[in-house]
Design an enzyme around this catalytic site. Structure first.
Site, PDB file in Angstrom:
ATOM      1  N   SER A  30     -16.927 -13.491  46.831  1.00  0.00           N
ATOM      2  CA  SER A  30     -15.492 -14.096  45.869  1.00  0.00           C
ATOM      3  C   SER A  30     -15.907 -13.416  45.047  1.00  0.00           C
ATOM      4  O   SER A  30     -17.067 -12.751  44.130  1.00  0.00           O
ATOM      5  CB  SER A  30     -15.837 -15.221  45.810  1.00  0.00           C
ATOM      6  OG  SER A  30     -15.518 -16.168  46.271  1.00  0.00           O
ATOM      7  N   HIS A  60     -10.639 -12.703  47.624  1.00  0.00           N
ATOM      8  CA  HIS A  60     -10.284 -12.333  48.998  1.00  0.00           C
ATOM      9  C   HIS A  60      -9.463 -11.172  49.179  1.00  0.00           C
ATOM     10  O   HIS A  60      -8.352 -11.798  49.632  1.00  0.00           O
ATOM     11  CB  HIS A  60     -11.065 -12.883  50.219  1.00  0.00           C
ATOM     12  CG  HIS A  60     -12.291 -14.025  49.502  1.00  0.00           C
ATOM     13  ND1 HIS A  60     -13.553 -13.678  50.290  1.00  0.00           N
ATOM     14  CD2 HIS A  60     -13.549 -15.044  48.343  1.00  0.00           C
ATOM     15  CE1 HIS A  60     -14.631 -14.604  50.192  1.00  0.00           C
ATOM     16  NE2 HIS A  60     -13.627 -14.782  49.024  1.00  0.00           N
ATOM     17  N   HIS A  78     -14.280 -17.892  56.158  1.00  0.00           N
ATOM     18  CA  HIS A  78     -15.519 -18.937  55.331  1.00  0.00           C
ATOM     19  C   HIS A  78     -15.345 -20.405  55.625  1.00  0.00           C
ATOM     20  O   HIS A  78     -13.979 -20.381  56.709  1.00  0.00           O
ATOM     21  CB  HIS A  78     -15.081 -19.805  54.379  1.00  0.00           C
ATOM     22  CG  HIS A  78     -15.178 -18.552  53.179  1.00  0.00           C
ATOM     23  ND1 HIS A  78     -14.065 -17.570  53.077  1.00  0.00           N
ATOM     24  CD2 HIS A  78     -16.273 -18.677  52.637  1.00  0.00           C
ATOM     25  CE1 HIS A  78     -14.808 -17.121  51.244  1.00  0.00           C
ATOM     26  NE2 HIS A  78     -16.220 -17.474  52.011  1.00  0.00           N
ATOM     27  N   TYR A  80     -14.390 -23.503  55.289  1.00  0.00           N
ATOM     28  CA  TYR A  80     -13.814 -24.130  54.678  1.00  0.00           C
ATOM     29  C   TYR A  80     -12.046 -24.184  54.707  1.00  0.00           C
ATOM     30  O   TYR A  80     -11.435 -24.886  54.161  1.00  0.00           O
ATOM     31  CB  TYR A  80     -13.778 -24.209  53.327  1.00  0.00           C
ATOM     32  CG  TYR A  80     -14.050 -23.183  52.437  1.00  0.00           C
ATOM     33  CD1 TYR A  80     -13.219 -22.405  52.008  1.00  0.00           C
ATOM     34  CD2 TYR A  80     -15.584 -22.332  52.013  1.00  0.00           C
ATOM     35  CE1 TYR A  80     -12.721 -21.432  51.306  1.00  0.00           C
ATOM     36  CE2 TYR A  80     -15.194 -21.665  51.377  1.00  0.00           C
ATOM     37  CZ  TYR A  80     -14.166 -21.207  50.958  1.00  0.00           C
ATOM     38  OH  TYR A  80     -14.195 -19.674  50.126  1.00  0.00           O
ATOM     39  N   GLU A  81     -11.721 -22.872  55.720  1.00  0.00           N
ATOM     40  CA  GLU A  81     -10.517 -22.197  55.253  1.00  0.00           C
ATOM     41  C   GLU A  81      -9.551 -22.761  57.050  1.00  0.00           C
ATOM     42  O   GLU A  81      -8.508 -22.548  56.700  1.00  0.00           O
ATOM     43  CB  GLU A  81     -10.350 -20.614  55.097  1.00  0.00           C
ATOM     44  CG  GLU A  81     -11.145 -19.795  54.315  1.00  0.00           C
ATOM     45  CD  GLU A  81     -10.774 -18.627  53.601  1.00  0.00           C
ATOM     46  OE1 GLU A  81      -9.892 -17.141  54.305  1.00  0.00           O
ATOM     47  OE2 GLU A  81     -12.024 -18.330  54.862  1.00  0.00           O
ATOM     48  N   ALA A 108     -20.806 -15.059  45.784  1.00  0.00           N
ATOM     49  CA  ALA A 108     -20.830 -16.055  44.317  1.00  0.00           C
ATOM     50  C   ALA A 108     -22.113 -16.859  44.036  1.00  0.00           C
ATOM     51  O   ALA A 108     -20.763 -17.384  45.617  1.00  0.00           O
ATOM     52  CB  ALA A 108     -19.151 -15.822  43.774  1.00  0.00           C
ATOM     53  N   MET A 208     -21.336 -21.104  49.434  1.00  0.00           N
ATOM     54  CA  MET A 208     -20.064 -21.413  50.867  1.00  0.00           C
ATOM     55  C   MET A 208     -20.237 -20.870  52.560  1.00  0.00           C
ATOM     56  O   MET A 208     -19.429 -20.749  53.523  1.00  0.00           O
ATOM     57  CB  MET A 208     -19.246 -21.808  50.310  1.00  0.00           C
ATOM     58  CG  MET A 208     -18.885 -23.551  49.656  1.00  0.00           C
ATOM     59  SD  MET A 208     -17.574 -23.531  48.562  1.00  0.00           S
ATOM     60  CE  MET A 208     -17.863 -24.758  47.556  1.00  0.00           C
ATOM     61  N   SER A 209     -21.271 -19.838  52.033  1.00  0.00           N
ATOM     62  CA  SER A 209     -20.290 -18.573  53.082  1.00  0.00           C
ATOM     63  C   SER A 209     -22.204 -17.946  53.774  1.00  0.00           C
ATOM     64  O   SER A 209     -23.126 -18.628  53.322  1.00  0.00           O
ATOM     65  CB  SER A 209     -19.297 -17.390  52.318  1.00  0.00           C
ATOM     66  OG  SER A 209     -20.785 -17.245  51.649  1.00  0.00           O
ATOM     67  N   ASN A 232     -22.957 -19.135  37.916  1.00  0.00           N
ATOM     68  CA  ASN A 232     -22.894 -20.712  37.756  1.00  0.00           C
ATOM     69  C   ASN A 232     -23.822 -21.482  37.829  1.00  0.00           C
ATOM     70  O   ASN A 232     -24.856 -21.144  39.028  1.00  0.00           O
ATOM     71  CB  ASN A 232     -21.428 -21.797  38.121  1.00  0.00           C
ATOM     72  CG  ASN A 232     -21.420 -21.869  39.074  1.00  0.00           C
ATOM     73  OD1 ASN A 232     -21.294 -21.198  40.083  1.00  0.00           O
ATOM     74  ND2 ASN A 232     -21.747 -22.851  39.514  1.00  0.00           N
ATOM     75  N   HIS A 244     -13.461 -22.620  40.294  1.00  0.00           N
ATOM     76  CA  HIS A 244     -13.374 -20.982  40.311  1.00  0.00           C
ATOM     77  C   HIS A 244     -13.166 -20.026  40.043  1.00  0.00           C
ATOM     78  O   HIS A 244     -13.821 -18.556  40.116  1.00  0.00           O
ATOM     79  CB  HIS A 244     -12.453 -21.395  41.631  1.00  0.00           C
ATOM     80  CG  HIS A 244     -12.360 -20.020  42.813  1.00  0.00           C
ATOM     81  ND1 HIS A 244     -13.231 -19.540  42.838  1.00  0.00           N
ATOM     82  CD2 HIS A 244     -10.852 -19.291  43.321  1.00  0.00           C
ATOM     83  CE1 HIS A 244     -13.424 -18.394  44.129  1.00  0.00           C
ATOM     84  NE2 HIS A 244     -11.397 -18.547  44.140  1.00  0.00           N
TER      85      HIS A 244
HETATM   86  N1  HPA Z   1     -21.414 -24.417  44.704  1.00  0.00           N
HETATM   87  C1  HPA Z   1     -20.846 -23.184  45.758  1.00  0.00           C
HETATM   88  N2  HPA Z   1     -20.510 -22.296  46.014  1.00  0.00           N
HETATM   89  C2  HPA Z   1     -20.325 -21.837  44.857  1.00  0.00           C
HETATM   90  C3  HPA Z   1     -20.876 -22.094  43.648  1.00  0.00           C
HETATM   91  C4  HPA Z   1     -21.635 -23.141  43.671  1.00  0.00           C
HETATM   92  O1  HPA Z   1     -21.866 -23.889  42.324  1.00  0.00           O
HETATM   93  N3  HPA Z   1     -20.805 -20.793  42.689  1.00  0.00           N
HETATM   94  C5  HPA Z   1     -19.944 -20.340  43.694  1.00  0.00           C
HETATM   95  N4  HPA Z   1     -19.630 -20.772  44.599  1.00  0.00           N
END
Ligand code: HPA
Length: 269
Positions: A30, A60, A78, A80-81, A108, A208-209, A232, A244
């Site tokens: 991402s 993406h 992903h 989740y998609e 990320a 998430m990947s 983050n 996001h």
């Molecule tokens: N959690 C899950 N996925 C993420 C995060 C997070 O804090 N930051 C970037 N992708």
């Protein structure tokens, strides 16, 4: 995986021009797709490759960039998609089918480890799969003659190749953290209680990947380097609400360092 899985892989691989036989592939996470700009690679839109799924998430792209030696995927799939797990890892099989043996996975991620700060790059040394599923559930994928590209039960003790982490450290201007990536399905970010659990379990990052792709690469015998950009602090570690847009923004700032690192590694593989 379904019975026709390897046929799908072979059909897609056959559509990639034979002049491209990359040994190393990079998958951009991402907000990190700017890494490919200015490299002069040829572009193959995913839509032009039969069987290739199409990503839906903002930030993406959907292009496979190719040079003689390398492939870079800007845009990944992903869970989740709504993509089934076997589609999430289909590109890994296709890259393997055209000769890729080294895979660099970037993403990320949220930082659970309090020693990390937003913008840090972290080499993945291991993972915890909290997605509740695995891309290899179902029949072991097999070719028409019944042979299989990998074993039913395969080792996961060394998914992330130590020599590739050493190579990354040697090419970084400063020592990089090495941490454990924990995968949730998303798309909701984690709760503070979940992040406390991850910390207690030994996780340093959440995302998430990456985990399904790394498992598939290990199955296929590829060498894997995972690089997270900690965009983050994870939920509850700082008071900030997760967003996001901010993930993408911090990713953009770390992109130059990541690009330099990846280009140096590619030169040496
Ligand atoms: N959690 C899950 N996925 C993420 C995060 C997070 O804090 N930051 C970037 N992708």
């Amino acid at each position: 995986m379904k019975a026709d899985y390897m046929q799908r892989v072979q059909k897609a691989a056959a559509a990639i021009p034979a002049k491209f036989r990359p040994q190393t592939a990079v998958i951009l996470g991402s907000g990190l797709s700017g890494i490919v700009s200015g490299l002069g690679y040829e572009e193959l839109p995913y839509a032009s490759i039969p069987e290739f799924p199409q990503p839906t998430v903002h930030g993406h792209k959907s292009t496979l960039y190719l040079s003689e030696r390398n492939a870079i995927m800007a845009g990944r799939f992903h869970y989740y998609e709504g993509h089934p797990m076997d589609n999430v890892v289909l590109p890994i099989f296709i890259l393997h089918a055209i000769g890729v043996r080294n895979l660099i996975l970037t993403n990320a991620a949220g930082a659970v480890n309090r020693n990390y700060k937003p913008g840090d790059l972290v080499l993945i040394k291991d993972h915890i799969n909290l997605m509740g599923t695995n891309p290899f559930i179902g029949p072991n994928p097999s070719y028409a003659d019944g042979s299989t590209p990998g074993q039913r039960f395969f080792d996961a003790g060394s998914i992330y190749t130590p020599e590739l982490r050493k190579l990354a450290q040697a090419n970084s201007s400063h020592p990089l953290h090495e941490g454990v990536y924990t995968a949730f399905t998303g798309p909701s970010y984690e709760t503070p209680a979940e992040i406390r659990m991850v910390g207690a379990m030994g996780g340093d990052l959440v995302g998430m990947s990456t985990v399904p792709e790394a498992i598939a690469a290990r199955y296929l015998g590829m060498r894997v380097l995972g690089i997270s950009c900690a965009t983050n602090m994870a939920a509850g570690i700082s008071d900030e609400t997760l967003d996001h847009a901010e993930v993408l923004e911090v990713g953009k700032r770390a992109e130059a360092e990541l690009k330099q690192l990846i280009l140096k590694i590619l030169e040496q593989l």
